[in-house]
Design an enzyme around this catalytic site. Structure first.
Site, PDB file in Angstrom:
ATOM      1  N   HIS A  92     -14.461   6.887   5.736  1.00 39.38           N
ATOM      2  CA  HIS A  92     -13.056   6.482   5.849  1.00 39.38           C
ATOM      3  C   HIS A  92     -12.309   7.785   6.086  1.00 39.38           C
ATOM      4  O   HIS A  92     -12.056   8.547   5.140  1.00 39.38           O
ATOM      5  CB  HIS A  92     -12.565   5.793   4.568  1.00 39.38           C
ATOM      6  CG  HIS A  92     -11.104   5.458   4.635  1.00 39.38           C
ATOM      7  ND1 HIS A  92     -10.617   4.174   4.717  1.00 39.38           N
ATOM      8  CD2 HIS A  92     -10.007   6.254   4.689  1.00 39.38           C
ATOM      9  CE1 HIS A  92      -9.303   4.208   4.806  1.00 39.38           C
ATOM     10  NE2 HIS A  92      -8.901   5.468   4.780  1.00 39.38           N
ATOM     11  N   ILE A  93     -12.035   8.094   7.350  1.00 32.99           N
ATOM     12  CA  ILE A  93     -11.420   9.396   7.621  1.00 32.99           C
ATOM     13  C   ILE A  93     -10.053   9.244   8.294  1.00 32.99           C
ATOM     14  O   ILE A  93      -9.928   8.844   9.431  1.00 32.99           O
ATOM     15  CB  ILE A  93     -12.381  10.327   8.415  1.00 32.99           C
ATOM     16  CG1 ILE A  93     -13.047   9.622   9.597  1.00 32.99           C
ATOM     17  CG2 ILE A  93     -13.480  10.872   7.493  1.00 32.99           C
ATOM     18  CD1 ILE A  93     -14.016  10.535  10.375  1.00 32.99           C
ATOM     19  N   ARG A  97      -1.942  -1.809  -4.006  1.00 33.45           N
ATOM     20  CA  ARG A  97      -3.101  -0.913  -3.947  1.00 33.45           C
ATOM     21  C   ARG A  97      -2.774   0.294  -4.825  1.00 33.45           C
ATOM     22  O   ARG A  97      -1.769   0.978  -4.620  1.00 33.45           O
ATOM     23  CB  ARG A  97      -3.359  -0.430  -2.513  1.00 33.45           C
ATOM     24  CG  ARG A  97      -4.397   0.673  -2.461  1.00 33.45           C
ATOM     25  CD  ARG A  97      -4.519   1.333  -1.094  1.00 33.45           C
ATOM     26  NE  ARG A  97      -5.413   2.466  -1.183  1.00 33.45           N
ATOM     27  CZ  ARG A  97      -5.228   3.624  -0.568  1.00 33.45           C
ATOM     28  NH1 ARG A  97      -4.166   3.834   0.181  1.00 33.45           N
ATOM     29  NH2 ARG A  97      -6.102   4.594  -0.720  1.00 33.45           N
ATOM     30  N   ASP A 130      -8.648   1.499  -5.847  1.00 35.18           N
ATOM     31  CA  ASP A 130      -9.559   2.162  -4.910  1.00 35.18           C
ATOM     32  C   ASP A 130     -10.857   2.577  -5.591  1.00 35.18           C
ATOM     33  O   ASP A 130     -11.902   2.674  -4.969  1.00 35.18           O
ATOM     34  CB  ASP A 130      -8.890   3.446  -4.393  1.00 35.18           C
ATOM     35  CG  ASP A 130      -8.312   3.261  -3.007  1.00 35.18           C
ATOM     36  OD1 ASP A 130      -8.083   2.117  -2.614  1.00 35.18           O
ATOM     37  OD2 ASP A 130      -8.107   4.284  -2.331  1.00 35.18           O
ATOM     38  N   SER A 146      -5.711  10.695   7.007  1.00 34.50           N
ATOM     39  CA  SER A 146      -5.092  11.902   6.412  1.00 34.50           C
ATOM     40  C   SER A 146      -5.825  12.269   5.129  1.00 34.50           C
ATOM     41  O   SER A 146      -5.929  13.440   4.774  1.00 34.50           O
ATOM     42  CB  SER A 146      -3.631  11.697   6.084  1.00 34.50           C
ATOM     43  OG  SER A 146      -3.059  10.695   6.819  1.00 34.50           O
ATOM     44  N   ASN A 167       0.870  -1.173   0.000  1.00 34.01           N
ATOM     45  CA  ASN A 167       0.000   0.000   0.000  1.00 34.01           C
ATOM     46  C   ASN A 167       0.912   1.229   0.000  1.00 34.01           C
ATOM     47  O   ASN A 167       1.478   1.587   1.029  1.00 34.01           O
ATOM     48  CB  ASN A 167      -0.886  -0.052   1.260  1.00 34.01           C
ATOM     49  CG  ASN A 167      -1.833   1.134   1.378  1.00 34.01           C
ATOM     50  OD1 ASN A 167      -1.758   2.092   0.598  1.00 34.01           O
ATOM     51  ND2 ASN A 167      -2.713   1.087   2.361  1.00 34.01           N
TER      52      ASN A 167
HETATM   53  N1  LIG Z   1      -6.409   9.582  18.741  1.00 31.20           N
HETATM   54  C1  LIG Z   1      -6.556  10.221  17.591  1.00 31.20           C
HETATM   55  N2  LIG Z   1      -7.409  11.262  17.483  1.00 31.20           N
HETATM   56  C2  LIG Z   1      -7.575  11.906  16.325  1.00 31.20           C
HETATM   57  N3  LIG Z   1      -6.912  11.600  15.195  1.00 31.20           N
HETATM   58  C3  LIG Z   1      -6.045  10.597  15.237  1.00 31.20           C
HETATM   59  C4  LIG Z   1      -5.799   9.853  16.419  1.00 31.20           C
HETATM   60  N4  LIG Z   1      -4.864   8.914  16.131  1.00 31.20           N
HETATM   61  C5  LIG Z   1      -4.533   9.066  14.823  1.00 31.20           C
HETATM   62  N5  LIG Z   1      -5.242  10.072  14.279  1.00 31.20           N
HETATM   63  C6  LIG Z   1      -5.180  10.595  12.906  1.00 31.20           C
HETATM   64  O1  LIG Z   1      -5.225   9.537  11.961  1.00 31.20           O
HETATM   65  C7  LIG Z   1      -4.392   9.899  10.843  1.00 31.20           C
HETATM   66  C8  LIG Z   1      -3.889   8.668  10.133  1.00 31.20           C
HETATM   67  O2  LIG Z   1      -4.992   7.985   9.593  1.00 31.20           O
HETATM   68  P1  LIG Z   1      -4.755   6.807   8.535  1.00 31.20           P
HETATM   69  O3  LIG Z   1      -6.106   6.368   8.068  1.00 31.20           O
HETATM   70  O4  LIG Z   1      -3.859   5.800   9.151  1.00 31.20           O
HETATM   71  O5  LIG Z   1      -3.996   7.652   7.481  1.00 31.20           O
HETATM   72  P2  LIG Z   1      -3.626   7.507   5.965  1.00 31.20           P
HETATM   73  O6  LIG Z   1      -4.647   8.309   5.270  1.00 31.20           O
HETATM   74  O7  LIG Z   1      -2.248   8.066   5.901  1.00 31.20           O
HETATM   75  O8  LIG Z   1      -3.722   6.042   5.579  1.00 31.20           O
HETATM   76  C9  LIG Z   1      -3.230  10.665  11.475  1.00 31.20           C
HETATM   77  O9  LIG Z   1      -2.778  11.634  10.581  1.00 31.20           O
HETATM   78  C10 LIG Z   1      -3.869  11.320  12.665  1.00 31.20           C
HETATM   79  O10 LIG Z   1      -4.181  12.633  12.303  1.00 31.20           O
HETATM   80  C1  LIG Z   2      -7.510   7.956  -1.877  1.00 31.81           C
HETATM   81  C2  LIG Z   2      -6.771   8.547  -0.750  1.00 31.81           C
HETATM   82  O1  LIG Z   2      -6.997   9.687  -0.407  1.00 31.81           O
HETATM   83  O2  LIG Z   2      -5.897   7.748  -0.137  1.00 31.81           O
HETATM   84  P1  LIG Z   2      -5.093   8.109   1.210  1.00 31.81           P
HETATM   85  O3  LIG Z   2      -6.118   8.389   2.267  1.00 31.81           O
HETATM   86  O4  LIG Z   2      -4.313   6.840   1.519  1.00 31.81           O
HETATM   87  O5  LIG Z   2      -4.240   9.292   0.913  1.00 31.81           O
HETATM   88 MG   LIG Z   3      -4.978   5.534   3.854  1.00 29.51          MG
END
Ligand SMILES: Nc1ncnc2c1ncn2[C@@H]1O[C@H](COP(=O)(O)OP(=O)(O)O)[C@@H](O)[C@H]1O
Ligand SMILES: CC(=O)OP(=O)(O)O
Ligand SMILES: [Mg+2]
Length: 417
Positions: A212-213, A96, A152, A215, A9
């Site tokens: 899906h929240i 991915r 995706d 970054s 990924n």
């Molecule tokens: N306890 C928390 N409270 C709020 N946000 C968090 C917490 N732990 C992690 N995060 C947020 O989750 C984000 C990462 O989410 P993830 O889905 O792993 O990211 P990516 O989009 O890079 O795959 C981090 O940037 C951080 O902002």
């Molecule tokens: C599609 C997408 O925004 O992927 P990621 O959250 O991994 O940056």
């Molecule tokens: Mg991601």
């Protein structure tokens, strides 16, 4: 010894790899990830059996390919990891890839498919470029291992025409592939399957609103097990704001931002045609622009350190609330559950509470104790709804994009043999 399947990924700032045994059910052999490629020093997270650790990487890793090579080497050279000692122990590599254009299914990589995917790079230069650089690297350095790409966007091919079409000149739209594609689909299909099983409902009768929240943040309306709308669009920039992304704005803002906005960005290479506007809206906006941090855990706190942090939190809640209202109506109020996933959705009890408080009129209610506790490590889906609530369930799902890629590769392999 059975061969393994490697799932990759690749993001713009992180690369995650997982080795699985090629058997049913699969077993995770090792998990390794490099994050912070764009904000050095990068960090390595490594897990093999009970061995788990995190360390700063001393080597310079400038690109996702550097990170991928580093991770492979790290796994192959681990004396405790005899199951994957070299490339000879790998049967498939599953990648991915965010943007798959009109592809509905996974694709095995050969010269022709790679060429077609190259044509899509401009539609998601920030995401596809790094993933495809790793696909190309594998083709050269691991020529005997089959690479399969999973998209995706594939999950959203069911979005109806009136939802996916932008009201612009249709000849130009068709010639250039300008439509809503939607992303995070590998994650949405994992979540849909896990939640349907949890609710004891057939997938084709399951109606959900899933967030899906992380970054990158998006939300999806699922009717009868199919995506009918999602907040991302032609590219992952549309919809919700994210760590460095603005999300949806008035498109004319670009022309008023700076007069440099339309030119190629200084970070653009001959292969990545990114304008300054794309760079600003994708990499210099979102939480980073508002607060200086990309880490939402510093924003989602009871006592925010500044007004800007509070504003960033309120903007996020407002935008998600807007989509939930709209998707509830699109689903005709026939909703089994609202699901939180991704780094923020899975970890921030505060965000979940603030949002559900604002959606009470839809019958959504949470149990504060269950919400504060969140899911246990091995708990894929957790119900955090208020016990007395007759409304749709409120759920947290710990998503897993890697395992989804693996399962699809396994399925392809089985159907071919
Ligand atoms: N306890 C928390 N409270 C709020 N946000 C968090 C917490 N732990 C992690 N995060 C947020 O989750 C984000 C990462 O989410 P993830 O889905 O792993 O990211 P990516 O989009 O890079 O795959 C981090 O940037 C951080 O902002
Ligand atoms: C599609 C997408 O925004 O992927 P990621 O959250 O991994 O940056
Ligand atoms: Mg991601």
């Amino acid at each position: 010894m059975p061969k393994s399947i490697l799932a990759v990924n690749a993001g713009s700032s992180s690369v995650k790899i997982t080795f699985y045994t090629f058997e049913n059910p699969p077993r995770t052999i090792a998990d390794a990830a490099i994050s912070g490629i764009t904000a050095p020093p990068p960090t390595l997270k490594y897990q093999q059996g009970d061995k788990k650790h995190k360390e700063e990487v001393k080597e310079k890793l400038n690109t996702p390919q550097d990170a991928f090579k580093y991770l492979l080497q790290r796994c192959f050279s681990d004396p405790d990891l005899s199951e994957v000692a070299s490339v000879d122990d790998v049967e498939y590599i599953c990648h991915r890839v965010v943007h798959g254009g009109d592809y509905r299914d996974a694709v095995e990589i050969n010269d022709e498919t790679l060429d077609r995917l190259k044509g899509l790079e401009d539609l998601a230069p920030l995401h596809n470029f790094s993933a495809l650089e790793i696909v190309r690297l594998c083709k050269v350095e691991l020529p005997k291992v089959k690479s399969i790409t999973f998209f995706d966007s594939a999950f959203h091919q069911t979005i109806p025409e009136a939802v996916r079409t932008y009201p612009i000149n249709q000849e130009i739209a068709k010639a250039n592939g300008l439509r809503k594609y939607g992303f995070h689909g590998i994650s949405y299909s994992f979540i849909l399957r896990s939640v349907a099983q949890f609710l004891n409902k057939p997938i084709e009768k399951t109606n959900l609103i899933v967030m899906h929240i992380g970054s990158g943040a998006s939300i999806c309306a699922i009717k009868d097990g199919k995506s009918v709308d999602t907040s991302m669009g032609l590219t992952p920039l549309a919809g919700l704001p994210g760590a460095t992304r603005s999300g949806s704005i008035d498109p004319s803002l670009v022309f008023h931002y700076t007069n440099e906005a339309g030119k190629l960005s200084p970070g653009s290479t001959s292969e990545m045609h990114i304008s300054t506007a794309e760079d600003i809206l994708n990499k210099q906006s979102g939480w980073k622009a508002l607060t200086g941090t990309t880490d939402f855990s510093l924003i989602a706190v009871e006592n925010p350190p500044s007004k800007a942090h509070k504003l960033a939190f309120d903007i996020f809640v407002d935008r998600i609330q807007g989509y939930i209202g709209s998707y509830y109506v699109k689903l005709n109020g026939e909703l089994d559950g609202v699901v939180f996933a991704g780094g923020i959705g899975e970890k921030s009890a505060l965000l979940r509470r603030a949002l559900i408080d604002k959606c009470q009129c839809l019958g959504l209610a949470i149990d504060n104790v269950a919400n504060d506790k969140g899911p246990e490590d091995e708990e894929t889906v957790k119900d955090i709804s208020k016990g007395s609530s007759k409304g749709p369930r409120v759920l947290v799902c710990q998503t897993n994009e890697q395992v989804c890629c693996f399962e699809m590769a396994y399925h392809c392999a089985c159907s071919r043999s």
